[in-house]
Design a protein around this motif. Structure first.
Motif, PDB file in Angstrom:
ATOM      1  N   GLU A  73       0.839  -1.422   0.039  1.00 27.17           N
ATOM      2  CA  GLU A  73      -0.078   0.107  -0.083  1.00 27.17           C
ATOM      3  C   GLU A  73       0.795   1.178  -0.210  1.00 27.17           C
ATOM      4  O   GLU A  73       1.727   1.392   0.806  1.00 27.17           O
ATOM      5  CB  GLU A  73      -0.626   0.004   1.179  1.00 27.17           C
ATOM      6  CG  GLU A  73      -1.828  -1.094   1.477  1.00 27.17           C
ATOM      7  CD  GLU A  73      -2.390  -0.925   2.944  1.00 27.17           C
ATOM      8  OE1 GLU A  73      -2.786  -0.116   3.267  1.00 27.17           O
ATOM      9  OE2 GLU A  73      -1.903  -2.146   3.644  1.00 27.17           O
ATOM     10  N   ARG A  74       0.546   2.232  -0.726  1.00 30.02           N
ATOM     11  CA  ARG A  74       1.121   3.360  -0.683  1.00 30.02           C
ATOM     12  C   ARG A  74      -0.129   4.703  -0.746  1.00 30.02           C
ATOM     13  O   ARG A  74      -0.759   4.800  -1.908  1.00 30.02           O
ATOM     14  CB  ARG A  74       2.146   3.625  -1.982  1.00 30.02           C
ATOM     15  CG  ARG A  74       2.431   5.044  -2.396  1.00 30.02           C
ATOM     16  CD  ARG A  74       3.625   5.269  -1.080  1.00 30.02           C
ATOM     17  NE  ARG A  74       4.508   6.718  -1.625  1.00 30.02           N
ATOM     18  CZ  ARG A  74       3.872   7.548  -0.831  1.00 30.02           C
ATOM     19  NH1 ARG A  74       3.261   7.776   0.071  1.00 30.02           N
ATOM     20  NH2 ARG A  74       4.404   8.970  -1.210  1.00 30.02           N
ATOM     21  N   HIS A  75       0.098   5.385   0.387  1.00 29.24           N
ATOM     22  CA  HIS A  75      -1.115   6.342   0.559  1.00 29.24           C
ATOM     23  C   HIS A  75      -0.412   7.591   0.651  1.00 29.24           C
ATOM     24  O   HIS A  75       0.375   7.613   1.369  1.00 29.24           O
ATOM     25  CB  HIS A  75      -1.802   6.044   1.585  1.00 29.24           C
ATOM     26  CG  HIS A  75      -2.488   4.722   1.608  1.00 29.24           C
ATOM     27  ND1 HIS A  75      -3.302   3.894   0.553  1.00 29.24           N
ATOM     28  CD2 HIS A  75      -2.443   3.645   2.505  1.00 29.24           C
ATOM     29  CE1 HIS A  75      -3.538   2.691   0.980  1.00 29.24           C
ATOM     30  NE2 HIS A  75      -3.047   2.399   2.166  1.00 29.24           N
ATOM     31  N   GLU A 119       4.402  -1.117  -9.944  1.00 30.79           N
ATOM     32  CA  GLU A 119       5.298  -0.939  -9.073  1.00 30.79           C
ATOM     33  C   GLU A 119       5.480   0.482  -8.972  1.00 30.79           C
ATOM     34  O   GLU A 119       5.392   1.517  -9.740  1.00 30.79           O
ATOM     35  CB  GLU A 119       6.721  -1.349 -10.156  1.00 30.79           C
ATOM     36  CG  GLU A 119       7.952  -1.197  -9.301  1.00 30.79           C
ATOM     37  CD  GLU A 119       9.171  -1.505  -9.850  1.00 30.79           C
ATOM     38  OE1 GLU A 119       9.222  -1.615 -11.088  1.00 30.79           O
ATOM     39  OE2 GLU A 119      10.184  -1.746  -9.338  1.00 30.79           O
ATOM     40  N   CYS A 120       5.828   0.766  -7.706  1.00 32.03           N
ATOM     41  CA  CYS A 120       6.047   2.306  -7.312  1.00 32.03           C
ATOM     42  C   CYS A 120       7.372   2.752  -7.894  1.00 32.03           C
ATOM     43  O   CYS A 120       8.404   1.719  -7.854  1.00 32.03           O
ATOM     44  CB  CYS A 120       5.838   2.511  -5.900  1.00 32.03           C
ATOM     45  SG  CYS A 120       6.086   4.054  -5.408  1.00 32.03           S
ATOM     46  N   ALA A 121       7.362   3.940  -8.571  1.00 32.04           N
ATOM     47  CA  ALA A 121       8.741   4.400  -8.964  1.00 32.04           C
ATOM     48  C   ALA A 121       9.818   4.590  -7.869  1.00 32.04           C
ATOM     49  O   ALA A 121      10.689   4.416  -8.072  1.00 32.04           O
ATOM     50  CB  ALA A 121       8.569   5.843  -9.782  1.00 32.04           C
ATOM     51  N   ALA A 122       9.306   4.493  -6.704  1.00 33.21           N
ATOM     52  CA  ALA A 122      10.181   4.523  -5.548  1.00 33.21           C
ATOM     53  C   ALA A 122      10.766   3.192  -5.013  1.00 33.21           C
ATOM     54  O   ALA A 122      11.583   3.135  -4.169  1.00 33.21           O
ATOM     55  CB  ALA A 122       9.524   5.382  -4.377  1.00 33.21           C
ATOM     56  N   GLY A 220       3.736   3.428 -10.655  1.00 33.17           N
ATOM     57  CA  GLY A 220       2.462   3.245  -9.636  1.00 33.17           C
ATOM     58  C   GLY A 220       1.880   4.473  -9.430  1.00 33.17           C
ATOM     59  O   GLY A 220       0.635   4.518  -9.279  1.00 33.17           O
ATOM     60  N   ASN A 221       2.628   5.583  -9.224  1.00 34.53           N
ATOM     61  CA  ASN A 221       1.856   6.777  -8.742  1.00 34.53           C
ATOM     62  C   ASN A 221       0.794   7.445  -9.774  1.00 34.53           C
ATOM     63  O   ASN A 221      -0.098   7.960  -9.362  1.00 34.53           O
ATOM     64  CB  ASN A 221       2.947   7.746  -8.851  1.00 34.53           C
ATOM     65  CG  ASN A 221       2.557   9.117  -8.353  1.00 34.53           C
ATOM     66  OD1 ASN A 221       2.213  10.141  -8.947  1.00 34.53           O
ATOM     67  ND2 ASN A 221       2.026   9.395  -7.024  1.00 34.53           N
ATOM     68  N   MET A 222       0.893   6.966 -11.178  1.00 32.72           N
ATOM     69  CA  MET A 222      -0.097   7.383 -12.045  1.00 32.72           C
ATOM     70  C   MET A 222      -1.403   6.420 -12.086  1.00 32.72           C
ATOM     71  O   MET A 222      -2.463   6.901 -12.680  1.00 32.72           O
ATOM     72  CB  MET A 222       0.295   7.081 -13.495  1.00 32.72           C
ATOM     73  CG  MET A 222       1.588   8.022 -13.396  1.00 32.72           C
ATOM     74  SD  MET A 222       2.477   7.668 -15.335  1.00 32.72           S
ATOM     75  CE  MET A 222       1.729   8.943 -16.078  1.00 32.72           C
ATOM     76  N   LYS A 245       7.906  15.764  -7.061  1.00 28.41           N
ATOM     77  CA  LYS A 245       8.091  14.263  -7.133  1.00 28.41           C
ATOM     78  C   LYS A 245       8.105  13.449  -8.196  1.00 28.41           C
ATOM     79  O   LYS A 245       7.752  13.842  -9.162  1.00 28.41           O
ATOM     80  CB  LYS A 245       6.808  13.613  -6.108  1.00 28.41           C
ATOM     81  CG  LYS A 245       6.769  14.427  -4.708  1.00 28.41           C
ATOM     82  CD  LYS A 245       7.818  14.099  -3.756  1.00 28.41           C
ATOM     83  CE  LYS A 245       7.451  14.817  -2.691  1.00 28.41           C
ATOM     84  NZ  LYS A 245       8.683  16.092  -2.101  1.00 28.41           N
ATOM     85  N   TYR A 246       8.406  12.304  -8.204  1.00 26.18           N
ATOM     86  CA  TYR A 246       8.535  11.404  -9.273  1.00 26.18           C
ATOM     87  C   TYR A 246       9.270  12.161 -10.624  1.00 26.18           C
ATOM     88  O   TYR A 246       8.809  11.685 -11.669  1.00 26.18           O
ATOM     89  CB  TYR A 246       7.089  11.102  -9.665  1.00 26.18           C
ATOM     90  CG  TYR A 246       6.411  10.210  -8.345  1.00 26.18           C
ATOM     91  CD1 TYR A 246       6.741   8.861  -8.281  1.00 26.18           C
ATOM     92  CD2 TYR A 246       5.792  10.651  -7.602  1.00 26.18           C
ATOM     93  CE1 TYR A 246       6.528   7.996  -7.074  1.00 26.18           C
ATOM     94  CE2 TYR A 246       5.118  10.153  -6.375  1.00 26.18           C
ATOM     95  CZ  TYR A 246       5.635   8.838  -6.430  1.00 26.18           C
ATOM     96  OH  TYR A 246       5.164   8.114  -5.135  1.00 26.18           O
ATOM     97  N   THR A 247      10.339  12.938 -10.388  1.00 20.12           N
ATOM     98  CA  THR A 247      11.244  13.458 -11.463  1.00 20.12           C
ATOM     99  C   THR A 247      12.657  12.822 -10.697  1.00 20.12           C
ATOM    100  O   THR A 247      12.726  12.566  -9.648  1.00 20.12           O
ATOM    101  CB  THR A 247      11.162  14.864 -11.385  1.00 20.12           C
ATOM    102  OG1 THR A 247      11.700  15.303 -10.387  1.00 20.12           O
ATOM    103  CG2 THR A 247       9.708  15.241 -11.827  1.00 20.12           C
TER     104      THR A 247
HETATM  105 CO    CO Z   1       4.173   5.363  -5.702  1.00 21.08          CO
END
Ligand code: CO
Ligand code: MTE
Length: 389
Positions: A73-75, A119-122, A220-222, A245-247
């Motif tokens: 989970e990513r919230h 997959e989360c980019a992180a 995943g963020n998208m 974020k996410y750059t």
């Molecule tokens: Co993420």
């Protein structure tokens, strides 16, 4: 250890008495002996659990599908608790007729079933500057793979009618973060889904119940959860999640932006720090590989830190933008090992070493680390996260 009373030649407890009836577990849960198989948080990573992440126990699962209750989970603002009767999906912006859909409306579109990894980019982001977290759950556990049932986003956008200058969409979440991202229209019309089921059951609240966006192969963020609105525009919005974020901050101070694809990656899940080797002789090595650009063609593994590579056996389904399961059976003589896996995807792209990745991208970023992971197996069978060059 085992209770000798339950071992042959004795009759074990569970063979002497009637078990629970069919009404005892109307919605089943795992055996109490699996209580250690849970998502885990790394407390020091984030200031609060509401804006945080927990990790899929990759070393405890098998096959290619992640059980719903184990999906990481990513919230950004905790889990929105939404009554589906009150949930709406709004389409506005560069459309012929802005629309507001109920869940019932969504369920009247033709639907499709697709297995995709998220997959989360992180994921693996804490490892950019060196080996850090001891367990594949923590280094690689921001990935899951489930079968989604949903409506192709194209059908929903076509219902509203796209203006000729429409180029981008901005999905927005119904959580307190109202999380949003810019997605190119080309991707939206290609393979994005508005999903309401995962592995056959309703989305879990943690995964965006009652509605989430599925953006196959992309970070995943998208994949906006609790999806409440999609705005159509002619340029990206440059939201928080695609600027600050996410750059990926490079060595020279410039940033890579809109790095959506999750490049080919793999990890050995067993053995790994949370799953040590328990005996000499015959052992099973297994792991996962995936690519946001297609299928995984091949996974090679090494037991000696890259001196010798052998091709692993990919077993089960090989689906586009889904995880692949690989196995490698080997005999262990008790010597230390340096385990690595290296995946090649259907475009011919080869998973890079961490040094190769750093040479191009530096070490400022916390995103998009798909470098080869090394596990050091010690003589006592314990495994640790290391790097070799
Ligand atoms: Co993420
Ligand atoms: N959508 C909303 N509305 N709010 C969020 O916090 N987190 C994003 C994305 N979608 C998020 C969201 C991030 S960063 C990731 S990696 C994925 O959801 C995680 O999906 P999961 O929780 O189902 O694993």
């Amino acid at each position: 250890g085992a209770n000798p009373e339950n071992l042959p030649p004795n009759v074990p407890d569970w063979s002497r008495y009637l078990g629970e009836g069919v009404d005892a577990r109307p919605y089943g849960v795992p055996s109490e002996y699996e209580a250690h198989v849970v998502r885990r948080n790394v407390a020091w990573l984030t200031a609060s659990t509401e804006s945080s992440v927990n990790f899929t126990p990759l070393h405890e699962i098998d096959g290619i599908l992640t059980p719903n209750g184990l999906c990481f989970e990513r919230h950004h603002s905790g889990i929105a608790e939404i009554d589906p009767a009150d949930h709406r999906l709004m389409i506005n912006g560069l459309v012929d007729k802005p629309l507001i859909f109920t869940m019932e409306d969504i369920m009247r579109f033709p639907r499709t079933n697709k297995v995709y990894f998220l997959e989360c980019a992180a994921n693996t982001g804490m490892e950019w500057r060196g080996a850090q977290l001891n367990g594949c759950q923590f280094t690689h556990g921001m990935v899951h793979c489930v079968m989604y049932t949903g409506v192709p986003l194209r059908l929903i956008l076509e219902e509203a009618g796209l203006k000729t200058n429409a180029k981008w969409i901005m999905p927005e979440g119904g959580d307190a973060a109202g999380m949003n991202r810019s997605v190119p229209l080309e991707k939206a019309l290609d393979d994005c889904l508005v999903a309401f089921k995962m592995n056959g059951e309703a989305l879990r609240p943690e995964q965006g119940y009652p509605l989430r966006l599925v953006v196959p192969g992309w970070e995943g963020n998208m994949w906006v959860k609790w999806l409440r609105r999609i705005e159509v525009g002619d340029q990206p919005w440059h939201t928080r999640e695609e600027t600050s974020k996410y750059t990926d901050l490079m060595e020279d101070g410039r940033s890579r932006r809109f790095t959506w694809y999750m490049d080919c990656k793999s990890v050995i899940t067993n053995p790994s720090p949370q799953a040590p080797l328990l005996h000499k002789g015959h052992n099973i090595l297994t792991g996962l590989a995936w690519s946001g650009r297609g299928t995984v063609e091949r996974v090679d593994v090494t037991l000696d830190g890259g001196k010798n590579w052998r091709t692993a056996r990919i077993d089960g389904l090989s689906l586009d933008k889904a995880v692949h399961r690989f196995y490698f059976e080997f005999d262990w003589n008790g010597e230390p090992l340096l385990l690595q896996s290296r995946a090649v995807d259907s475009t011919g792209y080869v998973q890079p070493t961490k040094d190769e990745l750093r040479a191009v991208r530096g070490t400022n970023s916390i995103y998009h680390n798909n470098g080869i992971q090394t596990w050091h197996v010690q003589q006592n069978g314990e495994v640790e996260n290391v790097e070799i060059s």
